[in-house]
Design an enzyme around this catalytic site. Structure first.
Site, PDB file in Angstrom:
ATOM      1  N   LEU A 159       6.248   3.239  -2.896  1.00 40.99           N
ATOM      2  CA  LEU A 159       5.128   2.265  -3.839  1.00 40.99           C
ATOM      3  C   LEU A 159       3.453   2.620  -3.794  1.00 40.99           C
ATOM      4  O   LEU A 159       2.673   1.191  -3.313  1.00 40.99           O
ATOM      5  CB  LEU A 159       5.462   0.933  -4.568  1.00 40.99           C
ATOM      6  CG  LEU A 159       6.998   1.136  -5.442  1.00 40.99           C
ATOM      7  CD1 LEU A 159       7.378  -0.678  -5.425  1.00 40.99           C
ATOM      8  CD2 LEU A 159       6.838   1.932  -6.161  1.00 40.99           C
ATOM      9  N   HIS A 160       2.600   3.518  -3.449  1.00 43.95           N
ATOM     10  CA  HIS A 160       1.731   3.533  -3.226  1.00 43.95           C
ATOM     11  C   HIS A 160       1.142   4.080  -3.907  1.00 43.95           C
ATOM     12  O   HIS A 160       1.487   3.885  -5.526  1.00 43.95           O
ATOM     13  CB  HIS A 160       1.144   4.339  -1.601  1.00 43.95           C
ATOM     14  CG  HIS A 160       1.921   3.239  -0.656  1.00 43.95           C
ATOM     15  ND1 HIS A 160       1.132   2.275  -0.398  1.00 43.95           N
ATOM     16  CD2 HIS A 160       2.948   3.766   0.272  1.00 43.95           C
ATOM     17  CE1 HIS A 160       2.424   1.974   0.847  1.00 43.95           C
ATOM     18  NE2 HIS A 160       3.129   2.473   0.690  1.00 43.95           N
ATOM     19  N   ALA A 161      -0.014   4.502  -4.231  1.00 41.27           N
ATOM     20  CA  ALA A 161      -1.494   4.411  -5.732  1.00 41.27           C
ATOM     21  C   ALA A 161      -0.918   5.201  -6.781  1.00 41.27           C
ATOM     22  O   ALA A 161      -0.686   5.051  -7.504  1.00 41.27           O
ATOM     23  CB  ALA A 161      -2.061   5.404  -4.835  1.00 41.27           C
TER      24      ALA A 161
END
Length: 88
Positions: free
Chosen positions: A14-16
């Site tokens: 769940l990154h950028a």
């Protein structure tokens, strides 16, 4: 309140970019959306909040929704995660 757990199986967790896609999808619901990870709970409609969790591929997160469309929100967001963030 509706809560369901899912394993992140995309390449980035769940990154950028995935966080931005999740927020875009979550904002379609009237319910309050939260994500729980390792005892931390953040606003599921906040990119910064989601990114602050540091959730990587293979880790479990819980989607929590409270409101008029909570059941629909949780089910569709879980499916969205399982489908690799497709369908916006």
């Amino acid at each position: 309140m509706k809560k369901k757990t899912v394993i992140l199986d995309n390449e980035e967790g769940l990154h950028a970019r995935p966080a931005a896609k999740f927020v875009q999808k979550a904002n379609k619901y009237e319910s309050e959306i939260e994500i729980e990870f390792k005892g931390n709970i953040v606003n599921g409609k906040s990119i910064i909040g989601i990114m602050s969790l540091g959730a990587f591929p293979g880790e479990k997160i819980s989607i929590i929704a409270s409101g008029s469309d909570e059941n629909k929100a949780v089910e569709e967001l879980i499916n969205f995660l399982k489908d690799g963030f497709k369908e916006i």
